[in-house]
Design an enzyme around this catalytic site. Structure first.
Site, short mmCIF file in Angstrom:
data_model
loop_
_atom_site.label_atom_id
_atom_site.label_comp_id
_atom_site.label_asym_id
_atom_site.label_seq_id
_atom_site.Cartn_x
_atom_site.Cartn_y
_atom_site.Cartn_z
N CYS A 217 0.84 -1.20 0.00
CA CYS A 217 0.00 0.00 0.00
C CYS A 217 0.88 1.26 0.00
CB CYS A 217 -0.97 -0.05 1.18
SG CYS A 217 -2.35 1.12 1.03
N HIS B 238 -3.32 -5.75 1.26
CA HIS B 238 -2.56 -5.95 2.50
C HIS B 238 -2.44 -7.43 2.86
CE1 HIS B 238 -2.26 -1.73 4.06
NE2 HIS B 238 -3.22 -1.57 3.16
N GLU C 71 -0.49 -8.72 5.01
CA GLU C 71 -0.23 -8.86 6.45
C GLU C 71 -1.51 -8.95 7.26
OE1 GLU C 71 -0.70 -4.39 6.09
OE2 GLU C 71 -0.19 -6.11 4.82
#
Length: 241
Positions: A85, A204, A206
């Site tokens: 991002c 994302h 994560e």
């Protein structure tokens, strides 16, 4: 293996990225934007957020942080570097990746679980996936529209450097953006450099590393998705290959 995660003023996903590294089996190392000391790490993650409040352009100020001078050096030397991002925006501003990120075409912040089609499995961060595999990870941005001139886009296509494309099947998106959520050219969600060690993507990974906290997986249940974990385990495997 030690994977550094950089914190800039305004970063908000650094702890999530460090947790993802730990769950994948690596040792997360906190790195500070104001120092060029990478503390002997084997790879670097530039996490998401709004570094310096996205003043001027998203990632434009962070590109000049002391840590980035060293990140550019090690990336050009072959170290695996991942930009997520805002990290993707910083990689573009630092010219480690081509193109630029601008405001979403619908001019609104977007947050949803996003299907992605894996296009390139030869990078340090994607070797654990299968080509053509559709994964689902969260997406949240307001400056997520990837743009580049036609020559650059043609080179990315010809050289197989588009790593992820937005795929159909997302929900809760703006009308007219069911597949491509922000108007990115060629449905691009992530790209790599020619060497395959530097990868940037807008969604994302994560946030999709632990069952019970990831995105919903159709037919599998609520919050079961862990598709993002493969990016981190891929990097760890590439470091010992």
């Amino acid at each position: 293996m030690r994977i550094g995660v950089v914190t800039f003023p305004g970063t908000l996903d650094d702890r999530d990225a460090m947790r993802a590294v730990r769950i994948a089996g690596g040792e997360p190392v906190a790195l500070w934007h104001a120092t060029a000391d990478l503390q002997g790490v084997d790879a670097v993650v530039l996490p998401g957020g709004f570094s310096y409040g996205d003043y001027l352009r998203a990632g434009a100020i962070s590109r000049f942080a002391p840590v980035m001078e060293k990140v550019v050096d090690v990336a050009q030397g072959g170290m695996p570097v991942l930009g997520i991002c805002n990290g993707f925006q910083i990689l573009c501003e630092a010219h480690l990746l081509p193109g630029a990120m601008i405001k979403n075409a619908h001019r609104a912040f977007l947050c949803r679980d996003q299907p992605l089609r894996v296009e390139n499995t030869s990078t340090a961060w994607t070797s654990g996936y299968e080509t053509g595999q559709v994964i689902r990870i969260p997406l949240k941005n307001q400056d997520g529209q990837y743009v580049a001139d036609e020559r650059t886009l043609a080179e990315l296509e010809a050289e197989g450097r588009i790593v992820f494309r937005y795929a159909a099947g997302a929900t809760h998106g703006p009308a007219g953006f069911e597949q491509n959520p922000n108007g990115s050219r060629h449905d691009i969600a992530g790209i790599t450099n020619a060497a395959g060690n530097v990868v940037g993507l807008m969604p994302h990974p994560e946030h999709a590393v632990e069952a019970g906290f990831g995105p919903d997986q159709p037919g599998q249940g609520t919050r079961t998705g862990t598709d993002g974990l493969t990016m981190f385990t891929s990097a760890l495997r590439s470091l010992v290959a």
